[in-house]
Design a protein around this motif. Structure first.
Motif, short mmCIF file in Angstrom:
data_model
loop_
_atom_site.label_atom_id
_atom_site.label_comp_id
_atom_site.label_asym_id
_atom_site.label_seq_id
_atom_site.Cartn_x
_atom_site.Cartn_y
_atom_site.Cartn_z
N VAL A 150 91.46 42.11 49.47
CA VAL A 150 89.99 42.40 49.67
C VAL A 150 89.52 43.45 48.91
CG1 VAL A 150 88.39 42.76 51.56
CG2 VAL A 150 90.63 41.32 51.92
N THR A 151 90.08 44.38 48.50
CA THR A 151 89.67 45.56 47.61
C THR A 151 90.65 45.65 46.57
OG1 THR A 151 90.76 47.37 49.13
CG2 THR A 151 88.30 46.59 49.60
N THR A 152 90.16 45.97 45.42
CA THR A 152 90.96 46.12 44.07
C THR A 152 91.37 47.77 44.12
OG1 THR A 152 89.01 47.11 43.03
CG2 THR A 152 89.32 44.85 42.67
N VAL A 153 91.11 48.58 44.97
CA VAL A 153 92.11 49.66 45.41
C VAL A 153 92.27 49.87 46.85
CG1 VAL A 153 91.37 50.91 43.28
CG2 VAL A 153 89.96 51.52 45.39
N THR A 154 93.45 50.43 47.32
CA THR A 154 93.47 50.84 48.56
C THR A 154 93.99 52.19 48.66
OG1 THR A 154 95.86 50.15 48.62
CG2 THR A 154 94.08 48.58 49.32
N MET A 155 94.44 52.76 50.09
CA MET A 155 94.67 53.99 50.29
C MET A 155 93.67 54.84 49.70
SD MET A 155 98.87 54.36 49.86
CE MET A 155 99.29 53.75 48.39
N GLY A 161 101.71 53.23 54.50
CA GLY A 161 101.92 54.64 55.05
C GLY A 161 101.13 54.67 56.76
N ARG A 162 100.98 55.98 57.03
CA ARG A 162 100.70 56.08 58.37
C ARG A 162 99.21 55.60 58.43
NH1 ARG A 162 99.68 62.64 58.75
NH2 ARG A 162 98.76 62.02 60.85
N HIS A 163 98.24 55.50 57.40
CA HIS A 163 97.10 54.75 57.54
C HIS A 163 97.01 53.36 57.06
CE1 HIS A 163 95.47 58.64 59.13
NE2 HIS A 163 95.94 59.33 57.89
N ALA A 164 98.06 52.64 57.21
CA ALA A 164 97.85 51.22 56.69
C ALA A 164 96.94 50.59 57.62
CB ALA A 164 99.27 50.66 56.70
N CYS A 165 96.31 49.49 57.37
CA CYS A 165 95.41 48.79 58.17
C CYS A 165 95.99 48.65 59.57
CB CYS A 165 95.02 47.25 57.72
SG CYS A 165 94.05 46.31 58.51
N PRO A 166 95.36 49.09 60.76
CA PRO A 166 95.86 49.04 61.97
C PRO A 166 95.66 47.47 62.71
CG PRO A 166 93.63 49.98 61.90
CD PRO A 166 94.05 49.87 60.60
N GLY A 167 94.81 46.91 61.79
CA GLY A 167 94.80 45.47 62.38
C GLY A 167 95.44 44.42 61.85
N ARG A 168 96.52 44.92 60.73
CA ARG A 168 97.03 43.87 60.13
C ARG A 168 97.97 42.89 60.91
NH1 ARG A 168 99.82 48.82 59.73
NH2 ARG A 168 101.94 48.77 59.40
N PHE A 169 98.41 43.40 61.96
CA PHE A 169 99.46 42.38 62.58
C PHE A 169 98.74 41.28 63.26
CE2 PHE A 169 101.55 46.68 62.60
CZ PHE A 169 103.02 46.21 61.81
N PHE A 170 97.53 41.59 63.87
CA PHE A 170 96.57 40.71 64.48
C PHE A 170 95.96 39.85 63.18
CE2 PHE A 170 92.32 39.19 65.56
CZ PHE A 170 92.49 38.48 66.73
N ALA A 171 95.59 40.30 62.18
CA ALA A 171 95.11 39.54 61.27
C ALA A 171 95.98 38.63 60.48
CB ALA A 171 94.41 40.60 60.08
N ALA A 172 97.28 39.10 60.26
CA ALA A 172 98.30 38.37 59.66
C ALA A 172 98.37 37.17 60.93
CB ALA A 172 99.50 39.15 59.65
N ALA A 173 98.71 37.33 62.18
CA ALA A 173 98.89 36.18 63.17
C ALA A 173 97.82 35.29 63.11
CB ALA A 173 99.13 36.89 64.61
N GLU A 174 96.43 35.88 63.27
CA GLU A 174 95.19 34.93 63.21
C GLU A 174 95.31 34.01 62.07
OE1 GLU A 174 90.59 35.39 64.42
OE2 GLU A 174 91.45 36.84 63.07
N LEU A 175 95.56 34.47 60.79
CA LEU A 175 95.59 33.90 59.41
C LEU A 175 96.55 32.80 59.59
CD1 LEU A 175 94.66 36.72 57.12
CD2 LEU A 175 93.23 34.84 57.72
#
Length: 524
Positions: free
Chosen positions: A379-384, A459-473
Protein backbone atom coordinates in the motif's frame (compact mmCIF):
# COMPACT_ATOMS: atom_id res chain seq x y z
CA UNK A 1 -2.47 49.19 -8.76
CA UNK A 2 -5.71 51.11 -9.35
CA UNK A 3 -6.65 53.88 -6.99
CA UNK A 4 -10.17 54.33 -5.69
CA UNK A 5 -10.86 56.91 -8.38
CA UNK A 6 -9.76 54.48 -11.07
CA UNK A 7 -12.42 51.98 -10.05
CA UNK A 8 -15.22 53.84 -11.81
CA UNK A 9 -16.42 51.74 -14.71
CA UNK A 10 -15.94 52.77 -18.32
CA UNK A 11 -19.33 54.41 -18.51
CA UNK A 12 -18.32 56.86 -15.80
CA UNK A 13 -20.84 55.46 -13.32
CA UNK A 14 -19.94 55.68 -9.66
CA UNK A 15 -18.12 52.70 -8.28
CA UNK A 16 -20.75 50.45 -6.59
CA UNK A 17 -18.22 49.29 -3.94
CA UNK A 18 -17.14 51.32 -0.97
CA UNK A 19 -13.55 52.31 -0.35
CA UNK A 20 -13.19 49.63 2.33
CA UNK A 21 -14.39 46.93 -0.09
CA UNK A 22 -11.92 48.04 -2.73
CA UNK A 23 -9.03 47.94 -0.30
CA UNK A 24 -10.09 44.51 0.91
CA UNK A 25 -10.12 43.14 -2.63
CA UNK A 26 -6.78 44.82 -3.35
CA UNK A 27 -5.35 43.07 -0.29
CA UNK A 28 -6.85 39.74 -1.42
CA UNK A 29 -5.27 40.07 -4.87
CA UNK A 30 -1.94 41.05 -3.35
CA UNK A 31 -2.06 38.06 -0.99
CA UNK A 32 -2.88 35.68 -3.85
CA UNK A 33 0.06 37.09 -5.83
CA UNK A 34 2.50 36.76 -2.93
CA UNK A 35 1.36 33.34 -1.75
CA UNK A 36 3.36 31.31 -4.32
CA UNK A 37 6.47 33.32 -3.44
CA UNK A 38 5.94 32.69 0.27
CA UNK A 39 5.39 28.97 -0.32
CA UNK A 40 8.54 28.67 -2.44
CA UNK A 41 10.55 30.45 0.24
CA UNK A 42 9.10 28.12 2.87
CA UNK A 43 10.03 24.99 0.93
CA UNK A 44 13.56 26.21 0.25
CA UNK A 45 14.09 27.13 3.90
CA UNK A 46 12.51 23.87 5.10
CA UNK A 47 14.77 21.72 2.94
CA UNK A 48 17.85 23.74 3.85
CA UNK A 49 17.14 23.42 7.59
CA UNK A 50 16.74 19.65 7.43
CA UNK A 51 19.81 18.58 5.53
CA UNK A 52 21.07 15.18 6.62
CA UNK A 53 24.65 13.97 6.31
CA UNK A 54 23.96 10.85 4.24
CA UNK A 55 24.25 10.43 0.45
CA UNK A 56 21.29 11.70 -1.55
CA UNK A 57 19.90 9.42 -4.24
CA UNK A 58 18.21 10.56 -7.43
CA UNK A 59 19.17 14.21 -6.99
CA UNK A 60 20.59 15.88 -10.12
CA UNK A 61 23.50 18.32 -9.69
CA UNK A 62 22.82 22.02 -9.26
CA UNK A 63 20.89 24.17 -6.79
CA UNK A 64 17.54 23.01 -8.18
CA UNK A 65 18.49 19.34 -8.00
CA UNK A 66 16.54 18.57 -4.78
CA UNK A 67 13.41 20.12 -6.30
CA UNK A 68 13.73 18.14 -9.52
CA UNK A 69 14.11 15.00 -7.41
CA UNK A 70 11.14 15.96 -5.23
CA UNK A 71 8.99 16.47 -8.32
CA UNK A 72 10.00 13.02 -9.59
CA UNK A 73 9.24 11.51 -6.19
CA UNK A 74 5.58 12.53 -6.42
CA UNK A 75 4.92 9.96 -9.17
CA UNK A 76 7.92 7.63 -8.98
CA UNK A 77 8.73 6.88 -5.34
CA UNK A 78 8.98 3.12 -5.97
CA UNK A 79 11.83 3.50 -8.46
CA UNK A 80 13.70 5.93 -6.22
CA UNK A 81 13.42 3.61 -3.23
CA UNK A 82 14.41 0.52 -5.17
CA UNK A 83 17.23 2.03 -7.18
CA UNK A 84 18.79 3.54 -4.05
CA UNK A 85 18.70 0.19 -2.25
CA UNK A 86 22.18 -1.16 -2.99
CA UNK A 87 23.99 -4.36 -2.02
CA UNK A 88 26.16 -2.43 0.46
CA UNK A 89 23.01 -1.64 2.49
CA UNK A 90 24.05 1.91 3.25
CA UNK A 91 21.41 4.42 4.24
CA UNK A 92 20.55 7.15 1.77
CA UNK A 93 18.16 10.06 1.62
CA UNK A 94 15.55 11.06 -0.91
CA UNK A 95 14.06 14.47 -1.54
CA UNK A 96 10.29 14.80 -1.19
CA UNK A 97 8.18 17.94 -1.53
CA UNK A 98 7.64 18.08 2.24
CA UNK A 99 11.02 16.97 3.63
CA UNK A 100 14.23 15.03 3.22
CA UNK A 101 13.67 11.39 4.23
CA UNK A 102 16.37 8.95 5.36
CA UNK A 103 15.87 5.47 3.90
CA UNK A 104 17.43 2.95 6.27
CA UNK A 105 18.87 -0.24 4.79
CA UNK A 106 21.31 -1.40 7.47
CA UNK A 107 20.02 -4.46 9.36
CA UNK A 108 20.88 -2.95 12.73
CA UNK A 109 18.97 0.24 11.93
CA UNK A 110 15.95 -1.71 10.68
CA UNK A 111 15.92 -3.64 13.95
CA UNK A 112 16.19 -0.32 15.78
CA UNK A 113 13.13 1.00 13.95
CA UNK A 114 11.14 -2.10 14.83
CA UNK A 115 11.77 -1.68 18.56
CA UNK A 116 11.95 2.12 18.67
CA UNK A 117 10.82 4.02 21.74
CA UNK A 118 7.98 6.38 20.77
CA UNK A 119 9.65 9.15 22.75
CA UNK A 120 12.69 8.97 20.45
CA UNK A 121 11.55 7.65 17.05
CA UNK A 122 7.80 8.03 16.83
CA UNK A 123 5.50 6.13 14.51
CA UNK A 124 2.47 8.12 15.71
CA UNK A 125 4.16 11.47 15.04
CA UNK A 126 5.15 10.41 11.52
CA UNK A 127 1.63 9.15 10.81
CA UNK A 128 0.14 12.38 12.12
CA UNK A 129 2.39 14.49 9.88
CA UNK A 130 1.88 12.35 6.79
CA UNK A 131 -1.90 12.09 7.18
CA UNK A 132 -2.34 15.54 8.78
CA UNK A 133 -4.74 13.99 11.27
CA UNK A 134 -4.77 16.99 13.60
CA UNK A 135 -6.08 19.14 10.74
CA UNK A 136 -8.41 16.73 8.93
CA UNK A 137 -10.06 15.09 11.95
CA UNK A 138 -8.77 15.75 15.47
CA UNK A 139 -5.48 16.34 17.28
CA UNK A 140 -6.50 13.88 20.02
CA UNK A 141 -6.18 10.95 17.60
CA UNK A 142 -2.43 11.51 17.72
CA UNK A 143 -2.07 12.71 21.30
CA UNK A 144 -4.17 9.87 22.76
CA UNK A 145 -4.22 6.93 20.29
CA UNK A 146 -6.43 4.67 22.41
CA UNK A 147 -7.94 3.28 19.21
CA UNK A 148 -4.78 1.19 18.72
CA UNK A 149 -5.74 -0.89 21.76
CA UNK A 150 -9.31 -1.12 20.48
CA UNK A 151 -8.06 -2.57 17.19
CA UNK A 152 -5.47 -4.91 18.71
CA UNK A 153 -7.70 -6.35 21.40
CA UNK A 154 -11.40 -5.95 20.66
CA UNK A 155 -11.45 -6.18 16.88
CA UNK A 156 -8.98 -9.05 16.62
CA UNK A 157 -10.69 -11.06 19.37
CA UNK A 158 -14.07 -10.74 17.66
CA UNK A 159 -12.84 -12.28 14.39
CA UNK A 160 -14.23 -15.78 14.85
CA UNK A 161 -17.73 -14.47 15.61
CA UNK A 162 -18.02 -12.06 12.69
CA UNK A 163 -16.95 -14.28 9.78
CA UNK A 164 -20.53 -15.41 8.95
CA UNK A 165 -21.64 -11.75 9.11
CA UNK A 166 -18.94 -10.75 6.63
CA UNK A 167 -19.94 -13.54 4.22
CA UNK A 168 -23.58 -12.50 4.52
CA UNK A 169 -22.70 -8.88 3.68
CA UNK A 170 -20.63 -9.95 0.68
CA UNK A 171 -23.56 -11.89 -0.74
CA UNK A 172 -25.86 -8.89 -0.36
CA UNK A 173 -23.34 -6.49 -1.88
CA UNK A 174 -22.65 -8.63 -4.93
CA UNK A 175 -26.39 -9.07 -5.48
CA UNK A 176 -27.27 -5.40 -5.13
CA UNK A 177 -24.19 -3.66 -6.55
CA UNK A 178 -23.19 -5.75 -9.53
CA UNK A 179 -24.89 -7.16 -12.61
CA UNK A 180 -22.85 -10.35 -12.79
CA UNK A 181 -24.73 -13.24 -14.40
CA UNK A 182 -24.08 -16.32 -16.50
CA UNK A 183 -22.46 -14.28 -19.28
CA UNK A 184 -19.13 -12.49 -19.01
CA UNK A 185 -19.74 -8.94 -17.74
CA UNK A 186 -17.26 -6.10 -17.36
CA UNK A 187 -17.18 -4.80 -13.81
CA UNK A 188 -15.48 -1.72 -12.35
CA UNK A 189 -13.37 -3.76 -9.97
CA UNK A 190 -12.17 -1.10 -7.55
CA UNK A 191 -15.67 0.33 -7.17
CA UNK A 192 -17.17 -3.07 -6.38
CA UNK A 193 -14.39 -3.92 -3.93
CA UNK A 194 -14.86 -0.57 -2.20
CA UNK A 195 -18.55 -1.42 -1.75
CA UNK A 196 -17.71 -4.86 -0.37
CA UNK A 197 -15.07 -3.64 2.08
CA UNK A 198 -17.19 -0.69 3.23
CA UNK A 199 -20.28 -2.78 4.02
CA UNK A 200 -18.48 -5.70 5.63
CA UNK A 201 -16.22 -3.46 7.74
CA UNK A 202 -19.18 -1.45 8.99
CA UNK A 203 -21.18 -4.57 9.77
CA UNK A 204 -18.41 -5.42 12.24
CA UNK A 205 -17.76 -1.90 13.54
CA UNK A 206 -21.21 -0.32 13.92
CA UNK A 207 -23.76 -3.04 13.25
CA UNK A 208 -26.22 -4.12 10.62
CA UNK A 209 -28.44 -1.03 10.58
CA UNK A 210 -25.73 1.43 9.53
CA UNK A 211 -24.07 -1.18 7.32
CA UNK A 212 -27.22 -1.03 5.18
CA UNK A 213 -27.80 2.72 5.42
CA UNK A 214 -26.94 4.03 1.96
CA UNK A 215 -26.46 7.64 3.07
CA UNK A 216 -24.08 6.58 5.83
CA UNK A 217 -22.13 4.24 3.54
CA UNK A 218 -21.84 6.83 0.79
CA UNK A 219 -20.61 9.45 3.24
CA UNK A 220 -18.01 7.03 4.60
CA UNK A 221 -16.93 5.94 1.12
CA UNK A 222 -16.39 9.57 0.11
CA UNK A 223 -14.61 10.37 3.36
CA UNK A 224 -12.32 7.37 2.92
CA UNK A 225 -10.94 8.98 -0.22
CA UNK A 226 -11.15 12.65 0.73
CA UNK A 227 -9.55 12.35 4.18
CA UNK A 228 -6.66 10.31 2.78
CA UNK A 229 -6.08 12.69 -0.13
CA UNK A 230 -6.50 15.79 2.02
CA UNK A 231 -3.93 14.54 4.49
CA UNK A 232 -1.32 14.04 1.79
CA UNK A 233 -1.99 17.48 0.29
CA UNK A 234 -1.97 19.27 3.65
CA UNK A 235 1.36 17.63 4.53
CA UNK A 236 2.93 19.52 1.60
CA UNK A 237 1.68 22.93 2.73
CA UNK A 238 3.35 25.47 5.04
CA UNK A 239 2.04 25.28 8.59
CA UNK A 240 0.02 28.50 8.36
CA UNK A 241 -1.92 27.12 5.38
CA UNK A 242 -2.72 23.69 6.83
CA UNK A 243 -5.90 24.57 8.79
CA UNK A 244 -7.21 26.61 5.86
CA UNK A 245 -6.72 23.73 3.46
CA UNK A 246 -8.36 21.35 5.93
CA UNK A 247 -11.51 23.49 6.04
CA UNK A 248 -11.67 23.41 2.25
CA UNK A 249 -10.72 19.75 1.67
CA UNK A 250 -12.66 18.18 4.56
CA UNK A 251 -15.53 20.61 5.29
CA UNK A 252 -17.70 20.00 8.34
CA UNK A 253 -20.79 19.80 6.16
CA UNK A 254 -21.27 17.42 3.23
CA UNK A 255 -20.15 13.79 3.78
CA UNK A 256 -18.69 14.52 7.21
CA UNK A 257 -21.91 16.19 8.32
CA UNK A 258 -23.93 13.18 7.15
CA UNK A 259 -21.57 10.80 8.94
CA UNK A 260 -21.86 12.70 12.23
CA UNK A 261 -25.66 12.97 11.94
CA UNK A 262 -25.98 9.21 11.43
CA UNK A 263 -23.49 7.99 14.04
CA UNK A 264 -23.86 10.65 16.71
CA UNK A 265 -27.34 9.60 17.94
CA UNK A 266 -26.12 6.02 18.41
CA UNK A 267 -23.36 7.20 20.71
CA UNK A 268 -25.81 9.38 22.65
CA UNK A 269 -28.27 6.51 23.09
CA UNK A 270 -25.53 4.07 24.10
CA UNK A 271 -24.09 6.52 26.62
CA UNK A 272 -27.52 7.08 28.22
CA UNK A 273 -28.01 3.33 28.53
CA UNK A 274 -24.59 2.89 30.16
CA UNK A 275 -25.38 5.63 32.70
CA UNK A 276 -28.80 4.13 33.43
CA UNK A 277 -27.55 0.58 33.96
CA UNK A 278 -24.41 1.72 35.77
CA UNK A 279 -22.23 -1.15 34.52
CA UNK A 280 -24.85 -3.88 35.03
CA UNK A 281 -25.35 -4.75 31.36
CA UNK A 282 -24.88 -8.49 30.77
CA UNK A 283 -25.86 -8.38 27.08
CA UNK A 284 -24.18 -5.11 26.14
CA UNK A 285 -23.29 -4.71 22.44
CA UNK A 286 -19.90 -5.91 21.26
CA UNK A 287 -19.08 -3.33 18.60
CA UNK A 288 -16.77 -0.39 17.99
CA UNK A 289 -19.27 2.09 19.43
CA UNK A 290 -19.06 0.30 22.77
CA UNK A 291 -15.28 -0.20 22.57
CA UNK A 292 -14.68 3.48 21.89
CA UNK A 293 -17.04 4.62 24.65
CA UNK A 294 -15.29 2.41 27.17
CA UNK A 295 -11.79 3.46 26.04
CA UNK A 296 -12.29 7.20 25.51
CA UNK A 297 -11.36 9.71 28.23
CA UNK A 298 -14.29 10.84 30.41
CA UNK A 299 -16.09 13.85 28.99
CA UNK A 300 -15.11 13.16 25.36
CA UNK A 301 -17.31 15.14 23.00
CA UNK A 302 -19.68 13.48 20.58
CA UNK A 303 -17.54 14.74 17.71
CA UNK A 304 -14.39 13.19 19.20
CA UNK A 305 -16.12 9.83 19.62
CA UNK A 306 -17.50 9.84 16.07
CA UNK A 307 -14.24 10.80 14.37
CA UNK A 308 -12.43 8.04 16.25
CA UNK A 309 -14.75 5.53 14.55
CA UNK A 310 -14.22 7.41 11.30
CA UNK A 311 -10.45 7.13 11.62
CA UNK A 312 -10.61 3.38 12.29
CA UNK A 313 -13.02 2.84 9.40
CA UNK A 314 -11.17 5.03 6.90
CA UNK A 315 -7.85 3.34 7.71
CA UNK A 316 -9.36 -0.12 7.23
CA UNK A 317 -11.41 0.64 4.13
CA UNK A 318 -8.76 2.43 2.09
CA UNK A 319 -5.92 -0.04 2.64
CA UNK A 320 -8.05 -3.19 2.32
CA UNK A 321 -9.73 -1.97 -0.87
CA UNK A 322 -6.35 -1.24 -2.44
CA UNK A 323 -5.06 -4.67 -1.41
CA UNK A 324 -7.99 -6.74 -2.70
CA UNK A 325 -8.12 -4.80 -5.96
CA UNK A 326 -4.45 -5.57 -6.59
CA UNK A 327 -4.97 -9.22 -5.67
CA UNK A 328 -7.77 -9.58 -8.23
CA UNK A 329 -5.67 -7.89 -10.93
CA UNK A 330 -2.82 -10.32 -10.21
CA UNK A 331 -5.02 -13.43 -10.31
CA UNK A 332 -6.82 -12.23 -13.44
CA UNK A 333 -3.43 -11.79 -15.11
CA UNK A 334 -2.36 -15.27 -13.91
CA UNK A 335 -5.58 -17.33 -14.13
CA UNK A 336 -3.69 -20.62 -13.81
CA UNK A 337 -3.65 -20.13 -10.04
CA UNK A 338 -7.43 -19.89 -9.70
CA UNK A 339 -8.51 -23.58 -10.04
CA UNK A 340 -6.18 -24.91 -7.30
CA UNK A 341 -7.38 -22.13 -5.00
CA UNK A 342 -11.04 -23.04 -5.65
CA UNK A 343 -10.31 -26.68 -4.88
CA UNK A 344 -8.71 -25.68 -1.59
CA UNK A 345 -11.60 -23.38 -0.63
CA UNK A 346 -14.31 -25.94 -1.33
CA UNK A 347 -12.42 -28.74 0.44
CA UNK A 348 -11.76 -26.62 3.53
CA UNK A 349 -15.32 -25.28 3.81
CA UNK A 350 -16.73 -28.79 3.49
CA UNK A 351 -14.40 -30.31 6.09
CA UNK A 352 -14.94 -27.48 8.60
CA UNK A 353 -18.67 -27.05 8.10
CA UNK A 354 -18.55 -23.55 6.68
CA UNK A 355 -16.89 -20.21 7.39
CA UNK A 356 -15.02 -20.58 10.66
CA UNK A 357 -11.75 -19.18 11.96
CA UNK A 358 -10.26 -22.67 11.70
CA UNK A 359 -11.40 -22.99 8.08
CA UNK A 360 -9.85 -19.66 7.22
CA UNK A 361 -6.53 -20.74 8.74
CA UNK A 362 -6.47 -23.76 6.45
CA UNK A 363 -6.85 -21.69 3.26
CA UNK A 364 -3.10 -21.51 2.78
CA UNK A 365 -3.13 -20.90 -0.97
CA UNK A 366 -5.57 -18.01 -0.53
CA UNK A 367 -3.39 -16.52 2.20
CA UNK A 368 -0.26 -17.03 0.08
CA UNK A 369 -1.72 -15.31 -2.97
CA UNK A 370 -2.76 -12.27 -0.91
CA UNK A 371 0.66 -12.06 0.72
CA UNK A 372 2.37 -12.37 -2.66
CA UNK A 373 0.20 -9.63 -4.14
CA UNK A 374 0.91 -7.36 -1.21
CA UNK A 375 4.61 -8.17 -1.43
CA UNK A 376 4.67 -6.85 -5.00
CA UNK A 377 2.10 -4.09 -4.46
CA UNK A 378 2.46 -2.74 -0.91
CA UNK A 379 0.00 0.00 0.00
CA UNK A 380 2.99 2.28 0.65
CA UNK A 381 6.44 2.05 -0.93
CA UNK A 382 8.06 2.56 2.48
CA UNK A 383 6.98 1.37 5.91
CA UNK A 384 8.16 1.73 9.52
CA UNK A 385 7.95 5.50 9.14
CA UNK A 386 9.45 7.21 12.17
CA UNK A 387 9.86 10.86 13.15
CA UNK A 388 12.75 11.84 15.42
CA UNK A 389 11.27 13.42 18.53
CA UNK A 390 14.70 14.52 19.70
CA UNK A 391 18.20 14.51 18.20
CA UNK A 392 19.20 10.88 17.71
CA UNK A 393 22.05 8.90 16.16
CA UNK A 394 21.03 5.65 14.46
CA UNK A 395 22.95 2.39 14.80
CA UNK A 396 24.87 3.02 11.55
CA UNK A 397 26.03 6.48 12.70
CA UNK A 398 23.42 8.52 10.82
CA UNK A 399 22.46 11.57 12.90
CA UNK A 400 18.89 12.78 12.88
CA UNK A 401 17.83 16.19 14.09
CA UNK A 402 14.49 16.63 15.79
CA UNK A 403 11.68 16.41 13.22
CA UNK A 404 13.58 14.39 10.63
CA UNK A 405 12.17 11.18 9.20
CA UNK A 406 13.61 7.69 8.76
CA UNK A 407 11.80 4.88 6.92
CA UNK A 408 12.31 1.30 5.71
CA UNK A 409 12.30 0.64 1.93
CA UNK A 410 9.42 -1.84 1.72
CA UNK A 411 9.21 -1.76 -2.07
CA UNK A 412 12.88 -2.69 -2.42
CA UNK A 413 13.08 -5.19 0.46
CA UNK A 414 9.94 -7.00 -0.69
CA UNK A 415 11.57 -7.51 -4.11
CA UNK A 416 15.06 -8.36 -2.89
CA UNK A 417 16.79 -11.26 -4.64
CA UNK A 418 18.42 -12.03 -1.29
CA UNK A 419 15.00 -12.97 0.10
CA UNK A 420 13.12 -14.31 -2.92
CA UNK A 421 13.77 -16.36 -6.05
CA UNK A 422 12.65 -14.50 -9.19
CA UNK A 423 11.50 -11.63 -6.97
CA UNK A 424 9.67 -9.56 -9.61
CA UNK A 425 7.39 -12.41 -10.70
CA UNK A 426 3.94 -13.04 -9.25
CA UNK A 427 3.90 -16.56 -7.81
CA UNK A 428 0.65 -17.03 -5.92
CA UNK A 429 1.84 -20.15 -4.12
CA UNK A 430 5.33 -18.91 -3.21
CA UNK A 431 4.52 -18.80 0.49
CA UNK A 432 2.17 -21.80 0.72
CA UNK A 433 5.07 -23.95 -0.52
CA UNK A 434 7.28 -22.51 2.22
CA UNK A 435 4.61 -23.28 4.81
CA UNK A 436 4.48 -26.88 3.62
CA UNK A 437 8.17 -27.34 4.49
CA UNK A 438 9.09 -28.70 7.95
CA UNK A 439 8.86 -25.93 10.54
CA UNK A 440 7.06 -23.53 8.22
CA UNK A 441 3.44 -24.22 9.18
CA UNK A 442 2.91 -21.09 11.28
CA UNK A 443 5.29 -18.87 9.32
CA UNK A 444 5.03 -16.97 6.03
CA UNK A 445 1.42 -15.91 6.60
CA UNK A 446 -0.02 -12.69 5.24
CA UNK A 447 -0.18 -11.06 8.68
CA UNK A 448 3.38 -12.06 9.67
CA UNK A 449 6.14 -9.51 8.90
CA UNK A 450 9.45 -11.16 7.98
CA UNK A 451 12.67 -10.40 6.12
CA UNK A 452 11.60 -9.70 2.55
CA UNK A 453 8.02 -8.88 3.54
CA UNK A 454 7.41 -5.70 5.52
CA UNK A 455 4.22 -4.43 3.85
CA UNK A 456 2.56 -4.22 7.29
CA UNK A 457 5.69 -2.80 8.88
CA UNK A 458 7.44 -4.85 11.57
CA UNK A 459 8.11 -4.97 15.27
CA UNK A 460 6.10 -3.42 18.08
CA UNK A 461 4.45 -0.90 15.76
CA UNK A 462 3.47 -3.27 12.95
CA UNK A 463 -0.04 -2.48 11.67
CA UNK A 464 -2.39 -3.25 14.61
CA UNK A 465 -5.27 -4.11 12.27
CA UNK A 466 -3.37 -6.59 10.11
CA UNK A 467 -5.03 -9.68 11.61
CA UNK A 468 -8.53 -8.38 10.95
CA UNK A 469 -7.50 -7.07 7.52
CA UNK A 470 -5.96 -10.42 6.54
CA UNK A 471 -9.07 -12.32 7.64
CA UNK A 472 -11.45 -9.94 5.86
CA UNK A 473 -9.41 -10.09 2.65
CA UNK A 474 -9.21 -13.90 2.78
CA UNK A 475 -12.97 -14.18 3.20
CA UNK A 476 -13.60 -11.77 0.33
CA UNK A 477 -11.15 -13.42 -2.06
CA UNK A 478 -12.34 -16.92 -1.15
CA UNK A 479 -15.98 -15.87 -1.60
CA UNK A 480 -15.25 -14.45 -5.05
CA UNK A 481 -13.31 -17.53 -6.17
CA UNK A 482 -15.99 -19.85 -4.84
CA UNK A 483 -18.84 -18.11 -6.62
CA UNK A 484 -17.38 -16.38 -9.68
CA UNK A 485 -14.90 -16.66 -12.50
CA UNK A 486 -12.97 -13.58 -13.51
CA UNK A 487 -10.32 -12.62 -16.04
CA UNK A 488 -8.81 -9.72 -17.93
CA UNK A 489 -10.97 -8.26 -20.72
CA UNK A 490 -10.27 -9.79 -24.14
CA UNK A 491 -9.44 -6.35 -25.52
CA UNK A 492 -6.89 -5.63 -22.78
CA UNK A 493 -3.98 -7.34 -24.48
CA UNK A 494 -3.41 -9.64 -21.51
CA UNK A 495 -1.64 -6.88 -19.59
CA UNK A 496 -2.17 -6.30 -15.88
CA UNK A 497 -3.66 -2.88 -15.05
CA UNK A 498 -0.78 -0.65 -14.06
CA UNK A 499 -0.25 0.78 -10.61
CA UNK A 500 0.34 4.47 -10.13
CA UNK A 501 2.22 6.25 -7.38
CA UNK A 502 1.42 9.38 -5.43
CA UNK A 503 4.11 10.27 -2.94
CA UNK A 504 4.59 7.11 -0.84
CA UNK A 505 1.25 5.55 -1.88
CA UNK A 506 1.06 2.69 -4.36
CA UNK A 507 -2.38 2.71 -5.99
CA UNK A 508 -4.08 0.25 -8.33
CA UNK A 509 -5.82 1.46 -11.46
CA UNK A 510 -9.15 2.70 -10.08
CA UNK A 511 -10.79 2.74 -13.50
CA UNK A 512 -9.74 -0.70 -14.81
CA UNK A 513 -12.37 -3.37 -15.36
CA UNK A 514 -12.25 -7.13 -15.11
CA UNK A 515 -14.85 -9.47 -16.60
CA UNK A 516 -16.83 -11.70 -14.24
CA UNK A 517 -19.43 -14.42 -14.56
CA UNK A 518 -21.24 -16.64 -12.10
CA UNK A 519 -19.84 -20.15 -11.82
CA UNK A 520 -21.99 -23.09 -12.86
CA UNK A 521 -24.94 -24.58 -10.94
CA UNK A 522 -24.15 -25.49 -7.36
CA UNK A 523 -21.42 -22.87 -7.01
CA UNK A 524 -23.26 -19.55 -6.91
Amino acid sequence: MFSHEDTRNITGAKNPFGERDVRRWQLTILTAALLPVVCCAYYIRSHAKRRIAVPAFGVPPGPLGPWVAAFRFVTDSAALVRDGYGPDKKSFKISTPARWVVVATDDAVLKELQDADERILSMQAAANERNSIQYTLSSTIHSNPYHVGVIKMNLTQRLSKVLPDIVEELGKTFSSSSAIGQEWTQISTHHLMLECITTSTNRVLVGQALAHDREYLESLSKLSGSVSRAGLVIDLAPRFLKPILALYLVPKHGPLGVFLAKLGPLFEERRRTMEKLDGDWPDKPNDAIQWVLESAPPGSSLYELCVRILYIAVSAIHTSTVSITNALYDLATHPEFQPPMRDEIESVLESHGGWTKQALAKMKKVDSSLRESQRLNPVTTVTMMRRAQQPHTLADGTHLSKGQWVVAPAWAMNRSAQSHTNPDAFDAFRFSRLRAAPGGESRHQMSNPEDGYISFGAGRHACPGRFFAAAELKVLLAYILQNYEFKLPDDGGGTRPRNSFYLFSCLPDFEAKLVFRVRGPGHA
